[in-house]
Design an enzyme around this catalytic site. Structure first.
Site, short mmCIF file in Angstrom:
data_model
loop_
_atom_site.label_atom_id
_atom_site.label_comp_id
_atom_site.label_asym_id
_atom_site.label_seq_id
_atom_site.Cartn_x
_atom_site.Cartn_y
_atom_site.Cartn_z
N LYS A 1 -23.37 96.77 101.43
CA LYS A 1 -23.40 97.56 100.18
C LYS A 1 -23.03 96.69 99.01
O LYS A 1 -22.06 95.93 99.07
CB LYS A 1 -22.37 98.71 100.29
CG LYS A 1 -22.39 99.64 99.09
CD LYS A 1 -23.42 100.72 99.25
CE LYS A 1 -23.70 101.50 97.98
NZ LYS A 1 -24.62 100.82 97.04
N LYS B 1 -13.59 95.28 98.80
CA LYS B 1 -13.48 96.50 97.99
C LYS B 1 -13.70 97.76 98.84
O LYS B 1 -12.93 98.71 98.78
CB LYS B 1 -14.57 96.41 96.92
CG LYS B 1 -14.21 96.96 95.58
CD LYS B 1 -15.41 96.88 94.64
CE LYS B 1 -15.50 95.58 93.89
NZ LYS B 1 -16.52 95.63 92.79
N LYS C 1 -24.35 91.54 97.96
CA LYS C 1 -24.62 91.47 96.52
C LYS C 1 -25.97 90.82 96.32
O LYS C 1 -26.40 90.01 97.15
CB LYS C 1 -23.56 90.63 95.82
CG LYS C 1 -23.47 90.88 94.33
CD LYS C 1 -22.65 92.12 94.07
CE LYS C 1 -22.32 92.33 92.63
NZ LYS C 1 -21.21 93.28 92.51
N THR D 1 -16.61 104.04 87.60
CA THR D 1 -15.77 102.83 87.62
C THR D 1 -14.52 103.03 86.77
O THR D 1 -13.40 102.79 87.24
CB THR D 1 -16.60 101.62 87.14
OG1 THR D 1 -17.78 101.55 87.94
CG2 THR D 1 -15.81 100.33 87.27
N1 GLU Z 1 -21.84 96.84 91.22
C1 GLU Z 1 -20.73 97.71 91.47
C2 GLU Z 1 -19.54 96.92 92.00
O1 GLU Z 1 -19.45 95.73 91.78
C3 GLU Z 1 -21.11 98.89 92.33
C4 GLU Z 1 -21.65 98.55 93.68
C5 GLU Z 1 -22.18 99.75 94.44
O2 GLU Z 1 -22.11 100.85 93.91
O3 GLU Z 1 -22.68 99.54 95.53
O4 GLU Z 1 -18.63 97.46 92.56
#
Ligand code: GLU
Length: 418
Positions: free
Chosen positions: A66, A90, A102, A186
């Site tokens: 993810k 995370k 990513k 966020t």
């Molecule tokens: N790009 C966001 C992050 O760095 C969200 C990633 C997501 O929702 O999968 O956490």
């Protein structure tokens, strides 16, 4: 040391704390798969252009890979790998059943038209489609990508597989299966964590001051929430400069002007001509973009880019809470100094995990064919973030380590458990 170096440094500390073997350390620092492609797209003016693209699948021990996809000139293998690794951490910190990935395309999206950006988004999916999927690897937005781009990517993916698959990507527009509350997730998540920390520190929000660096989606929303909870926001910055106010910045007014005119400065200035009289009357001043980091406030919120607080400017930081909404805004050397000064740094892997948490809720809704209310999403997000904070804060207290070291140690142990 580079973005991936920072990640390794944090994992090394966690590994030492947990007494991990060399084999486990290597496993935690090695991506499962680094996918690369060259994306060639037609240009509006004729001809084509080619951009390097990456998808790094770091670890799926806890669930499907993810993580977002960024369109940024600096995207390269090192950066994308570091961010993929951080996604694994995370997701484990907030306890959601995902691994880490990513994506990135080395491109300046500001130089492309909307049609060209759509072409690029489709080309990205075509290049990596066989490695993506609702139970395999689920992308999302990141720097300079947005819900519209997610919808285009989903469309391309569904064309390739020949059936609807909304759960293959998150951060979609609402009418394409997006979740209510994903847009503010966020910042909402960060503020839930901040409130839990303030409660632990027996601090009253209405007596506190803050400075926010970054006026993009997360920064603007954080400034709004801070002022809503009674914190007096004394400084706000975008990439052009810092707006400081002796009393407090009128966040709503300032953000509305930023939205319509494109810069915070426009609240007092037309181009380079500023209304000095009005600024004096309102106790406002306008200075360099880094001034926000030096603001004499209680809470500093870096919500812009990486490596903002470094060895050369860390001693100018006056805040005693740093809430990392950006990924990697504090370098390890600066982090050590802040720790010695007993500054509470809420690490990115906890503070900004609200985004991926609501992505998980979106994925669950898609899989179940449901649409949760905004209030429902918010309540579940609050629970997730508060629980994650509690686990991290308790670990930090018991072991006498920083919140960052505690978050990494907890995440690492959760990843290895599976
Ligand atoms: N790009 C966001 C992050 O760095 C969200 C990633 C997501 O929702 O999968 O956490």
């Amino acid at each position: 040391m580079g973005a991936f170096g920072y990640f390794k440094h944090n994992v090394e500390k966690a590994a030492t704390l947990l007494g991990l073997t060399e084999e486990d350390r290597t496993k935690l620092m090695t991506p499962d798969r680094v996918l690369k492609a060259e994306l060639t797209i037609p240009l509006d003016a004729g001809g084509t252009a080619t951009f390097p693209a990456y998808r790094v699948q770091f670890n799926n021990a806890r669930g499907p890979y993810k993580g977002g996809i960024r369109f940024h000139p600096d995207a390269d293998e090192d950066e994308v790998s570091a961010l993929a690794a951080m996604m694994a951490i995370k997701c484990a910190v907030v306890g959601i059943p995902f691994g880490g990935a990513k994506g990135g395309v080395a491109v300046d999206p500001k130089k492309l038209s909307r049609t060209e950006i759509h072409e690029l988004s489709r080309a990205y999916v075509r290049a990596f489609a066989e490695h993506l999927g609702p139970d395999v690897d689920v992308p999302a937005p990141d720097v300079y990508t947005n819900p519209e781009i997610m919808a285009v990517m989903l469309d391309e993916y569904e064309k390739i597989v020949g059936h609807a698959a909304p759960a293959m990507i998150t951060g979609k527009p609402l009418d394409k299966g997006g979740s209510l509350g994903r847009d503010t997730a966020t910042a909402d998540g960060a503020i839930f964590v901040l409130n839990a920390l303030l409660a632990d520190q027996h601090k009253d929000a209405s007596k506190l001051t803050a400075a926010v660096q970054g006026a993009g989606n997360a920064g603007a929303q954080a400034a709004h929430l801070l002022s809503e909870m009674g914190v007096s926001v004394k400084a706000m910055a975008d990439s052009g400069g810092t707006l400081t106010c002796a009393t407090y910045v009128d966040v709503e007014k300032t953000l509305a002007i930023k939205e319509s005119k494109g810069s915070l400065k426009s609240i007092y200035c037309e181009g380079s001509v500023c209304d000095a009289e009005k600024m004096t009357a309102e106790g406002a001043s306008y200075s360099d973009a880094e001034a926000v980091l030096r603001a004499p406030v209680d809470i500093l919120v870096p919500a812009a880019l990486e490596e903002q607080i470094r060895i050369d400017n860390v001693n100018d930081v006056k805040a005693d809470i740093v809430l990392e909404i950006a990924n990697g805004p504090v370098t390890p050397e600066a982090d050590d100094i802040l720790a010695k000064r007993m500054v509470a740094v809420v690490p990115d892997v906890l503070a900004n995990a609200g985004g991926v948490t609501v992505s998980y809720f979106e994925w669950l809704q898609n899989k179940a064919g449901e649409q949760w209310t905004r209030a429902d999403v918010r309540e579940r997000l609050a629970d997730t973030m508060q629980d994650a904070y509690r686990d991290v804060a308790d670990f930090a207290l018991t072991k006498g380590v920083t919140l960052r070291d505690a978050a990494y140690a907890l995440a690492v142990s959760r990843i290895l458990e599976k």
